[in-house]
Scaffold this active site. Structure first.
Site, short mmCIF file in Angstrom:
data_model
loop_
_atom_site.label_atom_id
_atom_site.label_comp_id
_atom_site.label_asym_id
_atom_site.label_seq_id
_atom_site.Cartn_x
_atom_site.Cartn_y
_atom_site.Cartn_z
N ASP A 106 -4.62 -3.78 -9.74
CA ASP A 106 -4.26 -2.59 -8.97
C ASP A 106 -4.86 -2.81 -7.58
O ASP A 106 -6.07 -2.71 -7.40
CB ASP A 106 -4.87 -1.35 -9.66
CG ASP A 106 -4.71 -0.07 -8.84
OD1 ASP A 106 -4.12 -0.13 -7.75
OD2 ASP A 106 -5.18 0.99 -9.32
N LYS A 160 -4.01 -1.88 3.01
CA LYS A 160 -2.73 -1.67 2.32
C LYS A 160 -1.75 -0.90 3.20
O LYS A 160 -0.54 -1.10 3.12
CB LYS A 160 -3.01 -0.90 1.02
CG LYS A 160 -1.82 -0.77 0.10
CD LYS A 160 -2.28 -0.24 -1.24
CE LYS A 160 -1.15 0.15 -2.14
NZ LYS A 160 -1.64 0.61 -3.45
N GLU A 212 3.33 1.29 -9.33
CA GLU A 212 2.10 1.91 -9.87
C GLU A 212 2.40 2.99 -10.92
O GLU A 212 1.78 2.98 -11.99
CB GLU A 212 1.27 2.50 -8.72
CG GLU A 212 0.59 1.40 -7.90
CD GLU A 212 0.16 1.87 -6.52
OE1 GLU A 212 0.22 3.08 -6.24
OE2 GLU A 212 -0.22 1.00 -5.70
N ASP A 250 -0.22 11.54 -9.17
CA ASP A 250 -1.31 10.69 -8.68
C ASP A 250 -2.00 11.38 -7.51
O ASP A 250 -1.46 11.45 -6.41
CB ASP A 250 -0.71 9.34 -8.26
CG ASP A 250 -1.77 8.35 -7.79
OD1 ASP A 250 -2.93 8.76 -7.58
OD2 ASP A 250 -1.43 7.17 -7.62
#
Ligand code: AMP
Length: 620
Positions: free
Chosen positions: A25, A86, A186, A208
């Site tokens: 991850d 990211k 994800e 999330d």
């Protein structure tokens, strides 16, 4: 009936060689690696016993540091300490500038816009290099754990990541010496961790909620494959908002509304976060701040969070609306991200969806665990019956259009199954058939792509060029089988073929095709522009020549010869000219034919109105 396996008496059944696979991850704030430990997939800790690796990289005088050690330099040396890389993956410099939030780094202005690099004391560093440092630490952590080299890795990416962001994630992994088995969304990874892929068909919400961002994904599980139906979120909503609300509450309660010094602000922030965390496990907690002491209850905290909780449910409502589904269509809700530990969040989700969300996995680890499970399947340690094989299209699929050009219908890396359709039309007057050439690849010209098959759509009724509507649909099923169908919309005339696009393509061939597309990007754009210019020129000349054959009598010989000269010039340029020259000559031809076209139109109208007085038409 199943075949029986015949074996020598007493012989041991052959053992399948176990490969070493990991799931990673690669997060904005933290990253994790998971692999099979005993019979279950677990995240692996660092030597310090921490599973979470902070996604921070410091380029120091004495080398590169990653994680907690890099964090120490965030204030002291922020220009050489990269956080949240990211967010930079797959972005151009101008896109990064548009973020609107402050970044302390300088970007290398010498490089083209599409290629941002941060200037550090180690030179210009690209986002993929920063991500590769994080991935390398995780790779070493896993290899130290098992004393083996990794055979393959599944890396997770947000469901909304585009092609460039996905490609850069993969490039970063390869740079870190990892063989990427697959990129996995994800939310899909989280659903896989809960074994939802092995359950009954239905729709799953993945909720999330992290520190600063909120993402909701709606997945549909059909035929053993997850498909992302809709995604939504808020890049400015998370646990940080709740910390802020709690700080304000404390200040109001203790009358600390006037300015307090920086040290007190920091203490208050830490206190708020710690109270919030403790209230996830206790009904009420006591606090002490300076000379103040007090108590806060879980209900009080929930009351403070009304606005962020409302924002969360409205995102869920929008995602459902986008997918045209009702609350009752949702079978499970999976919770991901540290802030879903809050009882207030869990209760709000349970009330909204009318079902208890799945919370048994650690919400920080669930994505890495799902990726680890998927990696086990992909290296062959588990049979695919024990976990689904999600797939993406390795190369774009498209068809040939006029001028040897490729029109991409399904871009590469699209998750399958997928269906996409596009409308095309005829090129010539009276055209009754259309040849459809299906190709695969990233290049702009058909000759540089791989041909997958051809078929013809016949029986289109004769119409003026551009009037027929041919709908071409590309459908790739869960096995990667592509079928292409074409239908003329007004008549329903149909034809189709089936091809297998991903079969017979070695990973190395795919890699080679991608490499050549990157290397030839500029050349390809020029070729495309030249081809488009040629097609436009040929189309115009065809119309002009047909008009001259029919109606040359409408213009004087001088005008006719001017048009013919322009046509001749354009014909010559088609062989040797650049796209700019051809475009210019096409425009010139267009200009000298304007009055001829008007005369033809007038003549056409006159023909249509033959027998009726203009007055009678006007007065109607
Ligand atoms: P993530 O971005 O997924 O790592 O989540 C970080 C957020 O989760 C931060 O806002 C944390 O304060 C929050 N968080 C972590 N543990 C808890 C907890 N026990 N209760 C409430 N929030 C938590």
């Amino acid at each position: 009936m199943a075949l029986l396996q015949i074996q020598e008496p007493g012989a041991k059944p052959p053992q399948r060689e176990q490969k070493f696979a990991v799931g990673i991850d690669l997060g904005t704030t933290n990253s994790l690696v998971a692999t099979k430990v005993g019979s279950v997939v677990e995240t692996l800790p660092s030597d310090d016993g921490e599973d979470l690796l902070q996604s921070i990289v410091h380029y120091g005088d004495d080398g590169i540091k990653v994680g907690r050690e890099a964090r120490d330099f965030l204030v002291k040396d922020n220009k050489n300490t990269v956080v949240s890389v990211k967010r930079l993956l797959g972005k151009s410099q101008s896109e990064i500038r548009e973020f609107g939030y402050y970044l302390p780094y300088k970007f290398d202005a010498q490089l083209p816009d599409g290629d941002p690099a941060i200037i550090t004391r180690h030179g210009s560093i690209r986002p993929i290099q920063v991500s590769a440092e994080i991935l390398s630490v995780l790779r070493k952590r896993a290899e130290n754990f098992s004393d083996k080299e990794i055979d393959g890795a599944v890396i997770t990416v947000p469901a909304y990541f585009n092609d460039a962001q996905r490609q850069q994630t993969k490039d970063a992994a390869e740079l870190a010496g990892l063989k990427v088995l697959r990129l996995l969304n994800e939310p899909t990874a989280a659903a896989v961790a809960y074994g939802l892929d092995a359950g009954a068909e239905g729709n799953v919400i993945v909720f999330d909620l992290g520190g600063g961002t909120f993402d909701v994904s709606l997945l549909s599980l059909r035929g053993g494959v997850f498909q992302v139906l809709a995604t939504g979120g808020d890049t400015n909503l998370g646990g940080d908002d709740i910390d802020r609300l709690l700080q304000e509450w404390l200040r109001r309660k203790e009358g600390l509304l006037s300015d307090i010094d920086d040290k007190a602000v920091t203490t208050l922030n830490l206190l708020a976060t710690s109270l919030k965390h403790r209230l996830s496990f206790e009904e009420s907690v006591e606090y002490a701040f300076d000379s103040f002491t007090g108590v806060i209850t879980r209900d009080e905290l929930k009351g403070l969070c009304k606005t962020p909780l409302k924002r969360m449910t409205s995102v869920c409502r929008k995602v459902l609306r986008d997918a045209q589904l009702e609350i009752s269509d949702i079978k499970e809700v999976v919770m991901v991200g540290g802030s879903t530990r809050m009882p207030a969040v869990r209760e709000t989700v349970a009330d909204f969806f009318g079902i208890s969300p799945l919370v048994s996995f650690d919400p920080d680890k669930v994505v890495a665990i799902g990726a680890g499970i998927q990696a086990e399947v992909l290296v062959g340690n588990r049979s695919s019956d024990e976990g689904l094989l999600l797939d993406v299209i390795p190369l774009s699929l498209g068809l040939e259009t006029m001028g040897n050009l490729v029109e991409k219908i399904i871009p590469r890396n699209t998750t399958i199954p997928v269906t996409r359709a596009q409308e095309f039309t005829t090129y010539k007057d009276g055209q009754t058939a259309l040849s459809i050439h299906v190709v695969q690849g990233e290049r702009e010209l058909v000759s540089d792509c791989r041909s997958l098959g051809r078929f013809e759509l016949r029986g289109i009724p004769p119409m003026v060029a551009g009037v027929a509507k041919v709908r071409v649909s590309f459908q790739v099923d869960a096995d990667g089988l592509l079928s292409v169908s074409a239908e003329e919309v007004s008549t329903g005339v149909k034809a189709e073929i089936a091809v297998k696009p991903s079969y017979g393509l070695q990973a190395s061939v795919v890699e080679e095709m991608l490499k050549s597309s990157r290397e030839n990007a500029i050349k390809d754009m020029e070729s495309r522009s030249l081809s488009e210019a040629r097609v436009d020129a040929e189309r115009l000349m065809e119309v002009v020549k047909a008009a001259l054959l029919e109606d040359a009598g409408l213009i004087d010989p001088k005008e006719k010869s001017l048009i013919e000269n322009k046509c001749e010039l354009l014909t010559n340029l088609l062989r040797v000219g650049t796209s700019a020259e051809i475009k210019q000559a096409t425009e010139d031809l267009n200009l000298v034919t304007v009055s001829f076209a008007n005369l033809r139109m007038d003549a056409q109208i006159a023909k249509t109105l033959h027998g009726e007085s203009i007055d009678s038409i006007v007065s109607e």
